[in-house]
Structures are given as C-alpha cells and as structure tokens.
Design a protein around this motif. Structure first.
Motif, short mmCIF file in Angstrom:
data_model
loop_
_atom_site.label_atom_id
_atom_site.label_comp_id
_atom_site.label_asym_id
_atom_site.label_seq_id
_atom_site.Cartn_x
_atom_site.Cartn_y
_atom_site.Cartn_z
N GLU A 45 0.83 -1.21 0.00
CA GLU A 45 0.00 0.00 0.00
C GLU A 45 0.86 1.26 0.00
O GLU A 45 0.50 2.26 -0.61
CB GLU A 45 -0.93 -0.04 1.21
N GLY A 46 2.00 1.21 0.68
CA GLY A 46 2.88 2.37 0.70
C GLY A 46 3.44 2.70 -0.67
O GLY A 46 3.45 3.86 -1.09
N PHE A 47 3.89 1.68 -1.39
CA PHE A 47 4.45 1.95 -2.72
C PHE A 47 3.35 2.24 -3.74
O PHE A 47 3.58 2.99 -4.71
CB PHE A 47 5.35 0.80 -3.18
N ALA A 48 2.16 1.70 -3.55
CA ALA A 48 1.05 2.08 -4.43
C ALA A 48 0.75 3.57 -4.25
O ALA A 48 0.47 4.28 -5.24
CB ALA A 48 -0.18 1.24 -4.11
N ALA A 49 0.82 4.04 -3.04
CA ALA A 49 0.60 5.47 -2.77
C ALA A 49 1.70 6.32 -3.42
O ALA A 49 1.44 7.41 -3.94
CB ALA A 49 0.56 5.72 -1.26
N ILE A 50 2.93 5.80 -3.39
CA ILE A 50 4.04 6.51 -4.04
C ILE A 50 3.78 6.65 -5.54
O ILE A 50 4.00 7.72 -6.13
CB ILE A 50 5.36 5.76 -3.79
#
Length: 219
Positions: A45-50
């Motif tokens: 989820e963190g890298f999707a947000a990035i």
C-alpha cells in the motif's frame, strides 16, 4: 545511456510497487511469525501510494529529482507506524542527491541504495546484526560503492547490490531480533527471515530489473 525523466522515475516506482503487491501474502506470512503479519500489506500500500503521488506530480511538471520528497510524504501518510518513517527518511536522503534535477542520469541511480541505507540507519538507529531491513540495505550499499569504485556500469552495480541483498536477507535467519517489535520474542526469532529484510531485497531486485529492462528498450 538515456537520462530518466519524472515519468521514468515513476515507472521505476511502479515496477517496485507491482513486485511488492505480488509478494504481499508471502511477506505477511513472514511477518506473522515474528510480528503482526501486516508488513506485506503496508509495503504494497505504501508503494502504491508513491506511484499515485509521483504520477500526479509528474503530470504537473515536477522535475525527476523532486519526486523523492513526494514519495517520502506519500509513503509516510499511507504506512505510518515504524516502517513509514524509515522509508520516508530513505526517500528524503535519496532526494538530496537529485534535488531540482529535471532528469537523472542512469549512472546516478545505483547511488539510491547507499542513500537509502544512510536514511534508514539514521532514523532507525539499528545496527547490522539486529535482524532488521538494515541487514539488507547496508551490505547492498557497500556492494554498490565497491562496484562503482571498480568502474562497473549501473546495471552491474545493481547486480552486485542484489547479490549482497539476497545474502543479507538469508543471513537474518541466524540472527536474534534485538530491536523493534520482534525483539520481544528473543530466541524465537532464530531461523526466520526478517520480513523487512525480505521486502528490502524485493525493492532492490525490482529496481535492478526495471533499469535493465529500460536500458534494453532504449538501445
């Protein structure tokens, strides 16, 4: 070699995000043994947000070098907890390498790894052998610096980093966690791969694979 624009940097983030999404269940299982089983979801989820934030910034005309602070803020907002500040610090440290650059030379990309290691070390205060993600980032950083000193090209530098990362990840099996939530389990952490080390290896390998694919495409 052709410099990377903001769209190209976003593509690198996109490849990393896809790999972490593929591995989210596996990472969750690893984390379930010595943590709260949420590491896979958090990283994915963190890298999707990035990717979302970087894509928006690139469309607004942000220079390639300015996407790293954007990545730091979006990851921190999406993840929080312990991992969020660590990777936010990593992205901010990397951003200092490229601030204001409209494009980034491929030769400068391997330097991301030592920058990430420095940011994570300073924020987390962990040391090699503590059974954390630093047991991957630190040897991968040394491998990049040694490869650069030998004059290897960017892909070869990243190959060296991946090899060191995989060794570092496997080495965590023989370590007892001494910092973070897993430290409460003490000797029970022996024999298990640290999930943060596993996800760090995925990130480094995805970066290498994305750069290799790009270099083949632009020849």
């Amino acid at each position: 070699m052709v410099p990377l624009t903001a769209d190209h940097i976003t593509d690198l983030f996109r490849v990393i995000a896809a790999r972490l999404m593929e591995a989210r269940t596996e990472l969750g299982v690893l984390d379930g043994v010595i943590g709260d089983a949420d590491h896979g979801n958090s990283m994915a989820e963190g890298f999707a947000a990035i990717v979302r934030a970087s894509s928006d910034a690139a469309m607004r005309g942000a220079p390639a070098g300015d996407l790293f602070p954007v990545a730091a803020q979006s990851f921190l907002s999406a993840v929080g907890a312990t991992t969020g500040p660590l990777y936010a610090s990593a992205f901010l440290r990397a951003g200092k390498l490229y601030t204001g650059r409209i494009e980034i030379a491929p030769e400068a990309i391997p330097s991301l790894i030592p920058a990430f290691a420095d940011g994570i070390r300073e924020r987390g205060k962990a040391q090699p052998g503590d059974k954390t993600m630093l047991d991957v980032w630190a040897p991968a950083a040394r491998a990049v610096q040694q490869a650069e000193a030998r004059g290897l090209d960017p892909i070869a530098c990243l190959d060296e980093a991946v090899n060191a990362a995989e060794d570092g990840r496997e080495a965590t099996r023989a370590m007892v966690a001494s910092v973070g939530r897993a430290a409460r389990l003490g000797e029970r952490t022996l024999g298990h791969v640290d999930p943060g080390a596993a996800s760090a290896t995925i990130i480094i390998a995805a970066l290498r694979d994305a750069m290799r694919r790009r270099e083949r495409a632009v020849r």
